[in-house]
Design an enzyme around this catalytic site. Sequence first.
Site, short mmCIF file in Angstrom:
data_model
loop_
_atom_site.label_atom_id
_atom_site.label_comp_id
_atom_site.label_asym_id
_atom_site.label_seq_id
_atom_site.Cartn_x
_atom_site.Cartn_y
_atom_site.Cartn_z
N HIS A 189 0.83 -1.20 0.00
CA HIS A 189 0.00 0.00 0.00
C HIS A 189 0.87 1.26 0.00
O HIS A 189 1.81 1.36 0.78
CB HIS A 189 -0.90 -0.02 1.24
CG HIS A 189 -1.75 1.20 1.39
ND1 HIS A 189 -1.89 1.88 2.58
CD2 HIS A 189 -2.49 1.89 0.48
CE1 HIS A 189 -2.70 2.91 2.41
NE2 HIS A 189 -3.08 2.93 1.15
CA CA Z 1 0.42 -0.36 -4.27
#
Ligand code: CA
Length: 397
Positions: A189
């Site tokens: 992320h």
């Molecule tokens: Ca990513």
Amino acid sequence: ENEISRPKGYTVSWHHNPAVENHHFGQTHPMKPWRLTLTKSLVLSYGMHTAMDTYISRPASRDEIAEFHKDEYVEFLNVVTPQNIYEMYPELATGPQGYTSSIFGVGEDCPIFDGLYDFCSNYAGASIDAARKLVNHQSDIAINWSGGLHHAKKAEASGFCYVNDIVLAILQLLRYHPRVLYIDIDVHHGDGVEQAFWSTDRVMCVSFHKYDKEVFFPGTGPLDSTGPLHPDNPGKNYTINVPLNDGIDDEGYAYLFQNVIEPTIKVYRPTAIVLQCGADSLGHDRLGCFNLNIRGHGNCVSFVKSFHIPMLVVGGGGYTPRNVARAWAHETSILIGADKTLNPALPEHMPYREAFRREGLTLFPNLSGWRKENMNTRADIERIIRHVREQLSYIRG
Ligand code: CA
Ligand code: VJV
Ligand code: ZN
């Protein structure tokens, strides 16, 4: 062997610096800046540099780094060495296994190594230079494979990232561009970039990543994390998170990517795009868990390029160095419009050719046949697309 000409109608610039390649996080640390040397070897051996403006970038200045990072943190990075760290912070010397990660995020993931500041200032300088080429209209596409270190926070190193070159580059773009779209295909992320622009509608962040809270780093980025909740906050709905399970394949990823990115571009109308091409989303990555092939990863780059919006392309993760180099060389060829003419067989004469022998001397080895089963169902993917469409309906004019 390959005759490669400059792309017609647009300019690509390639920003690199040998000063970044020669640093070591430590013998067995998964981050190997040497993958940049392998990437460069492929780019040069295929002759792709002749189709781009090539710049040896300069280190970012302290003031440039401090446009995002806290002064005390920049100062710390500037003075800390493996030798003085325990003198500066005796409390870090907790035991035989070394320091705990309480001071500015340093620790096992983000060790203090020789030349750390040189490393950071150089990869950041390359992203800042690349962004300025876009702002000055000297490039339409600017590439820095040494950048993309998306986890670094204002006053904290995190996940192998110390200085957030992406945030610094976007700050440059925002001097001129009203709306910047950030797209992140690293398997992790893009939390540092998301956090930096959480409360603004001038940057829209879209990250595709493996999500398994408490298990997979950094544990953030669920589907319903879309910006501040308060209705008066301009950032509300300007973050898109695409959480995935292990083993997603080329077909599922392409379908999802196109069905998220196309409506996002149509609705948001970015005037510049930053694409983080973390190659740890490939199959056979040492830290990753997806099943993408080099072509599947590259399809994302082709798709974004097809919108003809000024684009900054950066690297990111990628822990099987030879495959990282294959992916970024292939993506360079896409960006200069030479992917159809490149010979998939690696050049006969090139430095480090032996490093590529394991999977075969080709740009496109099969990376999808490994132990990771695809745990993303058709229904999971359709649910994500529906969620994104609904979210975008709130920001339509
Ligand atoms: Ca990513
Ligand atoms: O999962 C974590 C954090 C821990 C604490 C620290 N130990 C070493 C690992 C578990 C919870 N960190 C991740 C960080 C991933 C960063 C990805 C960066 C990017 O690709 O998104 C952008 C460039 C993690 N996963 C694996 C490791 N750390 C890892 C770190 C090591 C290691 C082996 C694995 C550090 C040193 C050494 N081996 C020798
Ligand atoms: Zn990553």
